[in-house]
Motif scaffolding. Structure first.
Motif, mmCIF file in Angstrom:
data_model
loop_
_atom_site.group_PDB
_atom_site.id
_atom_site.type_symbol
_atom_site.label_atom_id
_atom_site.label_comp_id
_atom_site.label_asym_id
_atom_site.label_seq_id
_atom_site.Cartn_x
_atom_site.Cartn_y
_atom_site.Cartn_z
ATOM 1 N N ASN A 181 0.735 -1.232 0.111
ATOM 2 C CA ASN A 181 0.106 -0.072 -0.008
ATOM 3 C C ASN A 181 0.785 1.298 -0.058
ATOM 4 N N ASN A 182 2.135 0.897 -0.171
ATOM 5 C CA ASN A 182 3.074 2.189 -0.204
ATOM 6 C C ASN A 182 4.036 2.148 -1.467
ATOM 7 N N PHE A 183 3.756 3.041 -2.349
ATOM 8 C CA PHE A 183 4.296 2.650 -3.682
ATOM 9 C C PHE A 183 6.152 2.910 -3.702
ATOM 10 N N SER A 184 6.564 3.729 -2.899
ATOM 11 C CA SER A 184 7.842 3.943 -2.635
ATOM 12 C C SER A 184 8.459 2.861 -2.060
ATOM 13 N N HIS A 185 7.981 2.230 -0.904
ATOM 14 C CA HIS A 185 8.306 0.951 -0.345
ATOM 15 C C HIS A 185 8.496 -0.221 -1.365
ATOM 16 N N PHE A 186 7.440 -0.343 -1.995
ATOM 17 C CA PHE A 186 7.003 -1.352 -3.143
ATOM 18 C C PHE A 186 8.284 -1.182 -4.161
ATOM 19 N N ASN A 187 8.785 -0.038 -4.655
ATOM 20 C CA ASN A 187 9.900 0.023 -5.591
ATOM 21 C C ASN A 187 11.097 -0.232 -4.777
ATOM 22 N N LYS A 188 11.212 0.138 -3.591
ATOM 23 C CA LYS A 188 12.547 -0.320 -2.888
ATOM 24 C C LYS A 188 12.750 -1.807 -2.771
ATOM 25 N N GLN A 189 11.662 -2.434 -2.234
ATOM 26 C CA GLN A 189 11.478 -3.803 -1.973
ATOM 27 C C GLN A 189 12.002 -4.544 -3.272
ATOM 28 N N PHE A 190 11.116 -4.173 -4.294
ATOM 29 C CA PHE A 190 11.473 -4.818 -5.610
ATOM 30 C C PHE A 190 12.768 -4.879 -6.071
ATOM 31 N N LYS A 191 13.260 -3.770 -6.157
ATOM 32 C CA LYS A 191 14.725 -3.651 -6.482
ATOM 33 C C LYS A 191 15.773 -4.148 -5.615
ATOM 34 N N ALA A 192 15.494 -4.588 -4.278
ATOM 35 C CA ALA A 192 16.342 -5.166 -3.547
ATOM 36 C C ALA A 192 16.174 -6.711 -4.044
ATOM 37 N N PHE A 193 14.881 -7.129 -4.407
ATOM 38 C CA PHE A 193 14.579 -8.473 -4.501
ATOM 39 C C PHE A 193 15.128 -8.937 -5.918
ATOM 40 N N THR A 194 14.933 -8.140 -6.947
ATOM 41 C CA THR A 194 15.243 -8.479 -8.350
ATOM 42 C C THR A 194 16.657 -7.598 -8.833
ATOM 43 N N GLY A 195 17.109 -6.853 -8.231
ATOM 44 C CA GLY A 195 18.130 -5.748 -8.880
ATOM 45 C C GLY A 195 17.613 -4.983 -9.609
ATOM 46 N N LEU A 196 16.275 -4.941 -10.006
ATOM 47 C CA LEU A 196 15.761 -3.660 -10.860
ATOM 48 C C LEU A 196 14.454 -3.032 -10.309
ATOM 49 N N ASN A 197 14.428 -2.147 -10.877
ATOM 50 C CA ASN A 197 13.071 -1.301 -10.267
ATOM 51 C C ASN A 197 11.857 -1.986 -11.306
ATOM 52 N N PRO A 198 10.707 -1.921 -10.820
ATOM 53 C CA PRO A 198 9.694 -2.448 -11.513
ATOM 54 C C PRO A 198 9.717 -2.033 -12.977
ATOM 55 N N SER A 199 9.708 -0.849 -13.235
ATOM 56 C CA SER A 199 9.811 -0.494 -14.884
ATOM 57 C C SER A 199 10.734 -0.997 -15.527
ATOM 58 N N GLU A 200 12.136 -1.279 -15.141
ATOM 59 C CA GLU A 200 13.220 -1.552 -15.718
ATOM 60 C C GLU A 200 13.202 -3.305 -15.729
ATOM 61 N N TYR A 201 12.380 -3.872 -14.709
ATOM 62 C CA TYR A 201 12.101 -5.428 -14.759
ATOM 63 C C TYR A 201 11.249 -5.677 -15.978
ATOM 64 N N ARG A 202 10.250 -4.825 -16.097
ATOM 65 C CA ARG A 202 9.175 -4.865 -17.291
ATOM 66 C C ARG A 202 9.847 -4.838 -18.711
ATOM 67 N N ASN A 203 10.644 -3.739 -18.883
ATOM 68 C CA ASN A 203 11.386 -3.373 -20.036
ATOM 69 C C ASN A 203 12.479 -4.488 -20.530
ATOM 70 N N GLN A 204 12.896 -5.061 -19.716
ATOM 71 C CA GLN A 204 14.081 -6.079 -19.597
ATOM 72 C C GLN A 204 13.328 -7.240 -20.288
ATOM 73 N N LEU A 205 11.984 -7.638 -19.508
ATOM 74 C CA LEU A 205 11.177 -8.784 -20.108
ATOM 75 C C LEU A 205 10.949 -8.672 -21.624
ATOM 76 N N LYS A 206 10.470 -7.409 -21.930
ATOM 77 C CA LYS A 206 10.069 -6.912 -23.287
ATOM 78 C C LYS A 206 10.953 -7.203 -24.409
ATOM 79 N N ASN A 207 12.451 -7.041 -23.938
ATOM 80 C CA ASN A 207 13.713 -7.070 -24.632
ATOM 81 C C ASN A 207 13.849 -8.607 -24.854
ATOM 82 N N VAL A 208 13.886 -9.240 -23.999
ATOM 83 C CA VAL A 208 13.902 -10.631 -24.255
ATOM 84 C C VAL A 208 12.930 -11.593 -24.781
ATOM 85 N N LEU A 209 11.638 -11.179 -24.976
ATOM 86 C CA LEU A 209 10.704 -11.648 -25.517
ATOM 87 C C LEU A 209 10.565 -11.198 -26.952
ATOM 88 N N GLN A 210 11.051 -10.140 -27.352
ATOM 89 C CA GLN A 210 10.956 -9.630 -28.548
ATOM 90 C C GLN A 210 11.541 -10.366 -29.659
#
Length: 295
Positions: free
Chosen positions: A266-295
Motif C-alpha cells: 500500500n506504499n508505492f515507494s516501499h514497493f519500489n525499494k523492496q522490488f529492486k532489492a529482490f530483483t536488482g531492478l526497479n519494476p519498470s526496468e524489470y518490465r522493459n527487460q522482459l520485453k527485450n527478451v521476448l521480442q
C-alpha cells in the motif's frame, strides 16, 4: 450446504501408486488434461517436473519464485510444494515423473555407477531448479518419453537423472535446507500458514493473526517459523508479494501502481525499494527487460 473451512483441513499428503507393471509414475498433462494439483502437498516420492513453455509462480518449501519460458524442477522426498501450472500459465504441456528413492530396489543407487544420481537425490531435498542449456536439452528428452516403450522410458529417465546430476545450470531453492520432515504437527501448522498466506497475501497479515491460526503465541510462532523455513514470517510474506508482482509485470498490461496495489503493497515507494532489492531492478526496468527478451 455447509462450506468447509480450508484452514481446518489436514495437510495434503498425496498417496502415489504406480499403475500395475510400473515402478514409478509418468504423467503428461496438456490443454485437454490439466494438472489440478494446485494445493500445498507433499509425498515421499522424488518428483521431476518439466513445464514446456509458459510462465507462472512456483512454491517449493519456503521458496517462492516466478519462472518464464517453461521450467525444469527436481523436488526431493517429502518436500512440500504447490502445483506449477494452471489455465493462465500458457504452457503447452507438463510432464511429471514421481519415484521413490528405492524404486529400482534397496541397493540399486548404491552401486558406483549411480553415485552421481544418489548425490542428486540428496541435494534435491532442498528442491532444484534447472536453467539454460540443461532445461532446453533435457526438456526435449522428457517430451520424447511419451512415445517410448516402458523399458526405453526407464532407461531414458536414468539417463536424464544422470545428466541432471552432472549439470552446472542449477539453483538449490531452499539452500539452507527445509526441515519439513520432522513431525506431523509441523506439517499441520506449516500447511495452515502457507495456505493462509496464499489466499490472503494481498491483505495485511499481522503476526497476532497468523499465530492465532496455529494456536501459538507470537514469540513461539516466530521461533517456529524461522526454524522450519530459515526465514522470518514477514520476509516470507514479502517475497510472496514480490513474486506475484513479478508475475503481474510480465503478464498484465496494467500500471506499476496497480501492480503495487494488487500485490499487497500500500506504499508505492516501499514497493519500489523492496522490488529492486529482490530483483536488482526497479519494476519498470524489470518490465522493459522482459520485453527485450521476448521480442
Amino acid at each position: 450446504m455447509e462450506k468447509k473451512n480450508p484452514l481446518s483441513q489436514k495437510p495434503a499428503f498425496e498417496a502415489i501408486e504406480p499403475s500395475f507393471g510400473h515402478s514409478y509414475t509418468y504423467q503428461k498433462f496438456d490443454a485437454s488434461k490439466n494438472n489440478k494439483q494446485s494445493i500445498w502437498h507433499y509425498h515421499p516420492e522424488i518428483e521431476l517436473v518439466h513445464v514446456h513453455g509458459g510462465s507462472g509462480k512456483r512454491q517449493i518449501g519456503s521458496h517462492v519464485s516466478y519462472y518464464s519460458d517453461g521450467d525444469l524442477i527436481l523436488i526431493g522426498s517429502n518436500l512440500p510444494h504447490c502445483g506449477f501450472t494452471d489455465k493462465l500459465t500458457g504452457n503447452d504441456s507438463e510432464t511429471v515423473i514421481q519415484m521413490k528413492q528405492d524404486f529400482l530396489g534397496n541397493d540399486f543407487f548404491k552401486i558406483p555407477e549411480m553415485k552421481n544420481i544418489q548425490n542428486l537425490f540428496e541435494i534435491a531435498k532442498g528442491g532444484i531448479a534447472f536453467s539454460g542449456k540443461t532445461k532446453r536439452k533435457l526438456g526435449e528428452k522428457l517430451l520424447i518419453l511419451e512415445y517410448q516403450s516402458d523399458f526405453q522410458r526407464l532407461l531414458s529417465i536414468l539417463n536424464i537423472l544422470n545428466e541432471l546430476a552432472l549439470s552446472k545450470d542449477f539453483k538449490i531453492l531452499n539452500a539452507e535446507g527445509f526441515s519439513m520432515e520432522t513431525e506431523v504437527k509441523d506439517n499441520d501448522r506449516i500447511n495452515i500458514v502457507f495456505n493462509y498466506v496464499k489466499t490472503n497475501f494481498k491483505e495485511e497479515i499481522t503476526l497476532d493473526e497468523i499465530a492465532g491460526k496455529v494456536s501459538m503465541t507470537v514469540p513461539s510462532f516466530c521461533r517456529y517459523f524461522k526454524k522450519i523455513t530459515n526465514k522470518t514470517f514477514v520476509q516470507f510474506v514479502n517475497e510472496y508479494r514480490l513474486v506475484h508482482a513479478s508475475k503481474l509485470l510480465a503478464e498484465q498490461p496494467i500500471s506499476i501502481t496497480e501492480v503495487c496495489m494488487q500485490s499487497g503493497f500500500n506504499n508505492f515507494s516501499h514497493f519500489n525499494k523492496q522490488f529492486k532489492a529482490f530483483t536488482g531492478l526497479n519494476p519498470s526496468e524489470y518490465r522493459n527487460q522482459l520485453k527485450n527478451v521476448l521480442q
